[in-house]
Design an enzyme around this catalytic site. Structure first.
Site, PDB file in Angstrom:
ATOM      1  N   GLY A  71       0.825  -1.198   0.000  1.00 46.39           N
ATOM      2  CA  GLY A  71       0.000   0.000   0.000  1.00 46.39           C
ATOM      3  C   GLY A  71       0.865   1.255   0.000  1.00 46.39           C
ATOM      4  O   GLY A  71       0.528   2.269  -0.620  1.00 46.39           O
ATOM      5  N   TYR A  91      -3.891   6.993   7.241  1.00 48.64           N
ATOM      6  CA  TYR A  91      -2.659   6.209   7.100  1.00 48.64           C
ATOM      7  C   TYR A  91      -2.573   5.765   5.648  1.00 48.64           C
ATOM      8  O   TYR A  91      -3.342   4.922   5.217  1.00 48.64           O
ATOM      9  CB  TYR A  91      -2.693   4.985   8.029  1.00 48.64           C
ATOM     10  CG  TYR A  91      -1.387   4.237   8.086  1.00 48.64           C
ATOM     11  CD1 TYR A  91      -0.518   4.379   9.164  1.00 48.64           C
ATOM     12  CD2 TYR A  91      -0.998   3.393   7.053  1.00 48.64           C
ATOM     13  CE1 TYR A  91       0.695   3.699   9.207  1.00 48.64           C
ATOM     14  CE2 TYR A  91       0.209   2.718   7.082  1.00 48.64           C
ATOM     15  CZ  TYR A  91       1.044   2.878   8.159  1.00 48.64           C
ATOM     16  OH  TYR A  91       2.256   2.197   8.195  1.00 48.64           O
ATOM     17  N   ASP A 136      -8.259   5.364  -1.228  1.00 49.15           N
ATOM     18  CA  ASP A 136      -7.329   4.375  -0.683  1.00 49.15           C
ATOM     19  C   ASP A 136      -8.144   3.200  -0.145  1.00 49.15           C
ATOM     20  O   ASP A 136      -8.706   3.258   0.939  1.00 49.15           O
ATOM     21  CB  ASP A 136      -6.482   5.023   0.421  1.00 49.15           C
ATOM     22  CG  ASP A 136      -5.441   4.069   0.995  1.00 49.15           C
ATOM     23  OD1 ASP A 136      -5.576   2.841   0.795  1.00 49.15           O
ATOM     24  OD2 ASP A 136      -4.506   4.552   1.672  1.00 49.15           O
ATOM     25  N   GLU A 137      -8.182   2.135  -0.947  1.00 45.37           N
ATOM     26  CA  GLU A 137      -8.950   0.940  -0.580  1.00 45.37           C
ATOM     27  C   GLU A 137      -8.024  -0.141  -0.010  1.00 45.37           C
ATOM     28  O   GLU A 137      -8.408  -1.307   0.079  1.00 45.37           O
ATOM     29  CB  GLU A 137      -9.668   0.379  -1.822  1.00 45.37           C
ATOM     30  CG  GLU A 137     -10.769   1.270  -2.363  1.00 45.37           C
ATOM     31  CD  GLU A 137     -12.153   0.954  -1.765  1.00 45.37           C
ATOM     32  OE1 GLU A 137     -12.441  -0.224  -1.495  1.00 45.37           O
ATOM     33  OE2 GLU A 137     -12.934   1.901  -1.555  1.00 45.37           O
TER      34      GLU A 137
HETATM   35  C1  LIG Z   1      -1.781  -0.420   5.595  1.00 45.95           C
HETATM   36  C2  LIG Z   1      -2.262   0.704   4.787  1.00 45.95           C
HETATM   37  C3  LIG Z   1      -1.441   1.296   3.825  1.00 45.95           C
HETATM   38  C4  LIG Z   1      -0.017   0.891   3.639  1.00 45.95           C
HETATM   39  O1  LIG Z   1       0.082  -0.424   3.172  1.00 45.95           O
HETATM   40  P1  LIG Z   1       1.437  -1.256   3.398  1.00 45.95           P
HETATM   41  O2  LIG Z   1       1.185  -2.535   2.668  1.00 45.95           O
HETATM   42  O3  LIG Z   1       1.600  -1.418   4.871  1.00 45.95           O
HETATM   43  O4  LIG Z   1       2.530  -0.500   2.802  1.00 45.95           O
HETATM   44  C5  LIG Z   1      -1.965   2.304   3.042  1.00 45.95           C
HETATM   45  N1  LIG Z   1      -3.234   2.714   3.213  1.00 45.95           N
HETATM   46  C6  LIG Z   1      -4.051   2.179   4.118  1.00 45.95           C
HETATM   47  C7  LIG Z   1      -5.461   2.681   4.244  1.00 45.95           C
HETATM   48  C8  LIG Z   1      -3.589   1.154   4.952  1.00 45.95           C
HETATM   49  O5  LIG Z   1      -4.393   0.638   5.882  1.00 45.95           O
END
Ligand SMILES: *Cc1c(COP(=O)(O)O)cnc(C)c1O
Length: 438
Positions: A111, A138, A237-238
């Site tokens: 993510g 996040y 952001d899913e």
């Molecule tokens: C966990 C998360 C991320 C980051 O993903 P990673 O695989 O840990 O890098 C991004 N956006 C959201 C909403 C998340 O919960």
């Protein structure tokens, strides 16, 4: 303690900067919706390993797909050659994700890298360098994705210059109403944040790490409408709440949003490192070799991604997460009758949060110590789950979407007993001293 050897090894080897530990659980295996700890005890997994274990552990669809693709590796990268699993996965993602016009898919590993890529390419393609996101959000742990995040755990790193962090309206603790946040945005646009400088707004359609907050109805729509007026792109952001988790294929569908870019991670790889960004051709084709990562889009990880999407369809996990999730939430709500500490039970589908309070009237959050004790007690009783929230007071449940009705009953009984045990003083401060992470 049965897991001492793993704990010691972990403690002496794995850097603090890369871990969150909510209990002494040391995992040596997994099976279905269960984690196996050293010594053989099996625990019900109510956290999905923070998201990736969307189909639990050792799901045959993933095992078969990964085995087949690793025996017959069509290269190890998408960078130099196309490979069938990556192209198929892109086709599947485009087919299941609503959107306008011609679109393209980019693959990454996490993510974090996916949001990072989105930030960079949006800036380059639009010529606008400012972004809007939310306090509590996040979006990742790389410079670009962290720079647009608003989680308190990230205050060690400065936000990206020019980023505008807005409060995320929380219906349970309405410190800022939806109307107030929108008024603040209007005021920012009129004054120090000219909208023509803003490339995009990053939205978690259900804020997870910030406290499992479901936004008030209509808020995100109103935000979208304001941004559209100024040509500001909508990025959803899913990563944590997408792909059937919330009882629809995409969480943004609950809000009626029409995103320009959609970011996937965590569950999409079913446990393998995989992420994806879908966006308009004019942005995603901005320039060749703009966002390269050598092993991204490799056939093994993308085979796992195909297996996840096929299994969501075959096992009807969208419908299942709506149904089992409603049962989970409803059963948790019955606990509120006997536990004053439960202030709110909320979420969508199998993304469920329990907000813990000192006092139901004031809604003052419990301390991190109390939350950590409930998680510790849950671990001792046989279930794995974690906490979120800027005040560390929200139990988070993101179980595999394959969770059964019987496992809901089992899990809620453990949460019930864990709260009772902590209220009875059965867990000490020292038990949890090293498990208060954020
Ligand atoms: C966990 C998360 C991320 C980051 O993903 P990673 O695989 O840990 O890098 C991004 N956006 C959201 C909403 C998340 O919960």
């Amino acid at each position: 303690m049965s897991n001492l050897s793993l704990r010691e090894r972990d403690a002496a080897t794995i850097a603090q900067i890369g871990k969150l530990r909510f209990s002494p659980l040391s995992v040596v295996g997994g099976q279905g919706n269960r984690l196996i700890e050293e010594g053989g005890r099996s625990l019900l997994d109510l956290s999905g390993s923070a998201g990736p274990a969307i189909l639990g552990y050792g799901h045959p669809a993933i095992v078969e797909a990964v085995e087949a693709s690793i025996r017959d590796m069509a290269g190890a990268s998408l960078l130099l050659y196309p490979n069938e699993p990556a192209v198929s996965l892109a086709e599947r993602l485009l087919a299941i994700t609503p959107g306008n016009g011609e679109r393209r898919v980019w693959f990454g590993h996490s993510g974090s890298d996916a949001n990072d890529c989105a930030v960079r390419v949006l800036q380059a393609a639009t010529g606008r360098s400012r972004f809007i996101s939310f306090i509590g959000s996040y979006h990742g742990n790389l410079s670009g994705s962290m720079g647009i995040s608003g989680h308190t755990a990230m205050t060690h790193t400065l936000p990206r210059p020019g980023v505008l962090l807005l409060p995320y309206p929380d219906p349970y603790r309405p410190q800022f109403s939806a109307e107030e946040v929108l008024a603040l945005l209007d005021y920012q646009f009129e004054t120090t944040c000219p909208p023509h400088q803003v490339a995009a707004v990053f939205i978690e359609p259900l804020m997870s790490d910030g406290g499992l907050i479901v936004p008030p109805p209509g808020f995100l729509n109103a935000l979208e409408e304001r941004c559209r007026r100024h040509g500001i792109r909508i990025v959803v952001d899913e990563v944590k709440v997408g792909l059937a988790r919330t009882g629809l294929m995409h969480c943004f569908q609950h809000e009626g949003l029409t995103p320009d870019l959609v970011v996937f991670g965590k569950g999409i790889g079913g446990g393998l490192p995989l992420s994806a960004v879908i966006g308009p051709k004019e942005i995603m084709d901005h320039a060749p070799a703009f966002a390269l990562q050598t092993t991204a889009g490799n056939p093994v990880a993308t085979s796992a991604g195909n297996a996840v999407l096929k299994t969501i369809e075959r096992e009807e996990l969208v419908e299942r997460s709506a149904r089992v999730g409603a049962l989970f939430s409803d059963t948790l709500k019955t606990l509120a009758a006997k536990h004053e500490i439960i202030g709110d039970v909320r979420g969508r589908g199998l993304a469920v949060g329990v907000d813990l309070v000192k006092d139901r009237k004031t809604r003052e959050p419990v301390t991190a110590t109390t939350t950590a004790k409930i998680i510790y007690s849950g671990y001792e009783l046989g279930a794995a789950f974690t906490y979120v929230g800027l005040k560390a007071n929200v139990l988070e449940f993101m179980p595999p979407l394959t969770l059964t009705e019987d496992e809901v009953a089992e899990g809620v009984a453990i949460v019930d007993q864990a709260i009772a045990d902590v209220s009875a003083g059965k867990v000490s401060d020292t038990d949890v001293a090293s498990f208060m992470m954020w």
